[in-house]
Design a protein around this motif. Structure first.
Motif, mmCIF file in Angstrom:
data_model
loop_
_atom_site.group_PDB
_atom_site.id
_atom_site.type_symbol
_atom_site.label_atom_id
_atom_site.label_comp_id
_atom_site.label_asym_id
_atom_site.label_seq_id
_atom_site.Cartn_x
_atom_site.Cartn_y
_atom_site.Cartn_z
ATOM 1 N N ASP A 125 -7.717 0.887 -5.007
ATOM 2 C CA ASP A 125 -7.853 1.915 -6.038
ATOM 3 C C ASP A 125 -6.948 1.598 -7.224
ATOM 4 O O ASP A 125 -7.341 1.753 -8.390
ATOM 5 C CB ASP A 125 -7.500 3.284 -5.457
ATOM 6 N N PHE A 153 1.048 4.119 -2.805
ATOM 7 C CA PHE A 153 0.746 5.497 -2.392
ATOM 8 C C PHE A 153 1.724 6.466 -3.054
ATOM 9 O O PHE A 153 1.357 7.550 -3.499
ATOM 10 C CB PHE A 153 0.824 5.610 -0.873
ATOM 11 N N ALA A 166 0.832 -1.213 0.000
ATOM 12 C CA ALA A 166 0.000 0.000 0.000
ATOM 13 C C ALA A 166 0.862 1.257 0.000
ATOM 14 O O ALA A 166 0.571 2.224 -0.717
ATOM 15 C CB ALA A 166 -0.933 -0.008 1.210
ATOM 16 N N HIS A 190 -5.398 2.183 -0.921
ATOM 17 C CA HIS A 190 -4.469 2.524 -2.002
ATOM 18 C C HIS A 190 -4.298 1.336 -2.960
ATOM 19 O O HIS A 190 -4.182 1.521 -4.179
ATOM 20 C CB HIS A 190 -3.110 2.925 -1.428
ATOM 21 N N LYS A 245 -0.587 6.112 4.810
ATOM 22 C CA LYS A 245 0.096 5.652 3.589
ATOM 23 C C LYS A 245 -0.032 4.145 3.400
ATOM 24 O O LYS A 245 0.095 3.652 2.285
ATOM 25 C CB LYS A 245 1.581 6.042 3.642
#
Length: 528
Positions: free
Chosen positions: A178, A130, A126, A175, A170
């Motif tokens: 998406d 990010f 992730a 993340h 973060k």
């Protein structure tokens, strides 16, 4: 509620210093970490412990005196090392008790959670996305994932827990989600053995591809078909599918539902038999690469991929070619390095293909290729072709431009190239043999060989005609009545009168046939 109070996966975690080893002039301590059934080892020297402690002391209010002090003298002595092993083990056990629910990031990195533990793996992924996710999507690059990473994401999604449980935005799972919703090109590469220093076998970890909503291309290698989940959810969007070292059947990949529904039919097909499932088509799939697997047959699953134009089944275990008549749009087919011994009536299965790779098989004959009239590129290298006469089966293909025959027994024949090119007649100049264009010198030789071949054919035809005449003449002479035989003469008959007495059609009265006729005439004279 504090972020670090969220529970992690309900599996027992253990950390233990199990030994040490001397590396150059310093001691490395071996730590064994276990999380449920997964185990791995981590190696750290004392200075790494010291750096970890320096990070935890101000951030997590860890007692500064918890870590055993550094020794300058006798630091590698056996007694000191053994005592320090116990002290460092106690230090780690104390930290686990201090943070039973959420492991601080410095400690998680120290124990390599980002490599082997589900929460650490997803948090690391992730954070990477990010920082770089948007850039990767805009560049349209292929993104590589390990099965262990996608397995961790899949497991995280199944847990009833927030998407971020360590307080760091973060590392939020959002993340990843998406990114996967918008990713177009994915590569999944597993491993054939354990991952790193762990006992984790990636080939046994199930993962779900349904989190990808926009994939156009996916390549999967070193994964078992049983662990791949959600592939069928990509049927409407996927244009290119590549599977290597992962399956023994096409069915397991193209129709995973077949494991539960043995009687199925492709969507839109008419079936006279009762079916238990109607399987949707791969509507956008134009390229299928299933090379380097253990596939032994082309099964009925190809009914679902009628739009495929590029098919690669090389490096498998195929002994026959079946069911490809369902692929109406095939243009390029690679069947190299299989176990094909014969390929009969290939045009009924391969249609109007332009490229056909049959290298590395066991073909001895080419009779099945005579009607592949649209074929442009043909690779027959590394087979068992020994007779030049077999080339005649492909010599009349009107579109053939590139032919590979290297590493066949026929290649040791003197003047192999020109003798092969001669089989193409007037098209010899258009054929590129074994990657080398035909030279003017070769064309001159081809013309000579063609002339010799043509003369030989004419001679064979004439010889066959003369033989037929001879066979017809002999019974005629034998059946003639005595009063029709030539009267006795004191002198032998001339060749002209002999020839005129022979029964022969006008078409063969040329001078070239006279010797044969003269040979037949004396036989009549013997009946006087």
């Amino acid at each position: 509620m504090e972020p670090d109070s969220f529970p992690e996966e309900l599996s027992e975690r253990r950390v233990c210093v199990v030994g040490s080893e001397l590396v150059e002039n310093y001691t490395v301590y071996i730590i064994e970490v276990s999380e449920g059934e997964h185990r791995w080892t981590v190696k750290h020297r004392y200075s790494d412990f010291h750096d970890l402690h320096e990070k935890l002391t101000p951030e997590k209010k860890v007692d500064r005196g918890l870590l055993p002090p550094k020794k300058m003298l006798g630091k590698n002595s056996k007694s000191l090392v053994e005592r320090r092993e116990k002290e460092l083990d106690l230090y780690l056990q104390t930290l686990l008790l201090r943070f039973p629910q959420a492991t601080p990031t410095p400690l998680a990195c120290f124990l390599h959670f980002h490599l082997y533990e589900i929460n650490g793996i997803t948090a690391a992924l992730a954070e990477e996305l990010f920082h770089k996710g948007e850039q990767l999507l805009q560049a349209g690059e292929v993104f590589s994932l390990r099965p262990l990473q996608l397995y961790s994401v899949t497991q995280q999604l199944r847990l009833a827990k927030p998407t971020c449980c360590n307080g760091d935005a973060k590392s939020d799972l959002g993340h990843i989600l998406d990114f996967t919703c918008r990713l177009r090109y994915l590569k999944m590469s597993g491993t054939s053995g354990p991952v790193g220093t762990s006992n984790i076998q990636e080939s046994s970890l199930p993962f779900d591809l349904s989190v990808f909503k926009s994939l156009l291309q996916i390549e999967i290698s070193e994964c078992s078909a049983q662990q791949i989940g959600g592939l069928s959810s990509l049927r409407s969007s996927l244009a290119t599918l590549s599977i290597h070292h992962s399956t023994e059947t096409m069915m397991a990949i193209l129709v995973p539902e077949s494991s539960e529904c043995s009687q199925w039919e492709a969507e839109g097909a008419e079936s006279g038999c009762p079916v238990t499932a109607v399987i949707p088509l791969w509507r956008s799939l134009t390229t299928l690469d299933m090379s380097h697997n253990g596939i032994a047959a082309i099964d009925d699953s190809v009914k679902l991929i009628s739009k495929v134009e590029f098919l690669d089944l090389s490096h498998n275990q195929l002994s026959t070619v079946e069911n490809l008549q369902h692929l109406y749009n095939l243009v390029h087919v690679d069947l190299s390095y299989n176990s094909l011994r014969v390929l009969e009536a290939a045009h009924t299965r391969l249609g109007n293909i332009k490229t056909l790779n049959l290298a590395g098989n066991q073909l001895e004959q080419l009779t099945g290729l005579t009607k592949l009239y649209s074929l442009v590129n043909l690779d027959l290298s590394h087979n068992q072709l020994a007779q030049l006469e077999e080339i005649r089966n492909i010599g009349s293909l009107p579109c053939l431009e590139k032919l590979h025959l290297s590493d066949n027994p026929m290649c040791i024949i003197p003047d192999y190239r020109t003798k092969v090119l001669t089989q193409f007649g007037d098209r010899a100049a258009e054929v590129c043999l074994d990657g080398t264009a035909t030279t003017e010198k070769e064309l001159d030789t081809v013309e000579v060989l063609k002339a010799i071949q043509k003369a030989k054919e004419v001679k064979d035809r004439m010889s066959g005609g003369d033989k037929k005449i001879s066979e017809e003449t002999k019974p005629s002479a034998a059946a003639a009545p005595p009063h029709l035989s030539s009267p006795p003469s004191s002198s032998p008959p001339s060749s002209s009168s002999c020839c005129s007495s022979a029964v022969a059609p006008p078409a063969v009265t040329s001078s070239s046939s006279c010797p044969a006729q003269q040979a037949a005439c004396p036989s009549q004279g013997n009946h006087k």
